[in-house]
Design an enzyme around this catalytic site. Structure first.
Site: not given
Length: 219
Positions: A18-19, A62
């Site tokens: 995950d960003i 994301d």
């Protein structure tokens, strides 16, 4: 059999990435720029999925979800493959950042767990192969409670990955739905020509994996 929609697998390794700060970052970006950014970084990850013969399950916003090929074999090398993939993911992120992205550098949190899953397809529209089970939930928690730029894993991953990896004990965390869990940070991997290499016995992919670092840099 139309009623058969899923299968149970006892040995599957799950990864979530995950960003960090995605919502804040994208609030000042156009939708087009968001898609361009995600396509760039996720395409780099997709390239690695092929190298390590893994199973890309899905992306949600994301979030990028990958698993080993579901198996019942206790000596299956899927966990070590996912660990090497995670380390190369971080290299791919650094390579992306070195291109001078228009909206600044990005950082990822990665979480990995291993265990039993049920995998299959449900519903009647837009069929999607997916996975469910405690190990999937734990992998998601490993990512959510992880540190920026780090790969957080469970004790079971440390035990399953084998001796070709270096892990650092982070400590005991309170994990939602699980309580206290001992967690570790995956730091590095030894060379692929070691006895317990993730790609032992798979000569075509072994050579591809050995070239992956330099090819990632040039992606």
């Amino acid at each position: 059999d139309p009623s058969h929609i899923a299968d149970l697998y006892n040995n599957t390794t799950i990864l979530f990435a995950d960003i960090v700060g995605f919502t804040d970052r994208t609030s000042v970006m156009s939708p087009h720029d968001v898609v361009v950014m995600l396509n760039d970084i996720f395409s780099r990850f997709d390239y690695l999925v092929d190298i390590y013969d893994l199973n890309k399950v899905k992306t949600i916003g994301d979030c990028y979800m990958v698993t080993s090929i579901p198996s019942d074999e206790l000596e299956h090398d899927g966990c070590s493959r996912v660990c090497r993939f995670a380390l190369d993911m971080m290299k791919a992120v650094r390579s992306f950042n070195n291109t001078g992205p228009r909206h600044g550098q990005i950082n990822f949190r990665i979480g990995i767990a291993t265990g039993q899953v049920v995998a299959g397809v449900v519903g009647t529209k837009r069929f999607l192969f997916d996975m469910w089970g405690d190990a999937v939930n734990v992998a998601a928690r490993m990512e959510q409670s992880g540190l920026a730029g780090q790969i957080q894993v469970t004790k079971e991953v440390v035990e399953s990955a084998g001796p070709d990896f270096t892990f650092e004990r982070r400590g005991t965390l309170s994990i939602k739905g699980k309580g206290k869990m001992e967690v570790f940070i995956l730091k590095s991997a030894h060379e692929l020509n070691r006895k317990h290499s993730a790609l032992d016995g798979r000569k075509p992919n072994s050579s591809r994996a050995l070239r992956s670092a330099s090819m990632i840099d040039n992606f």
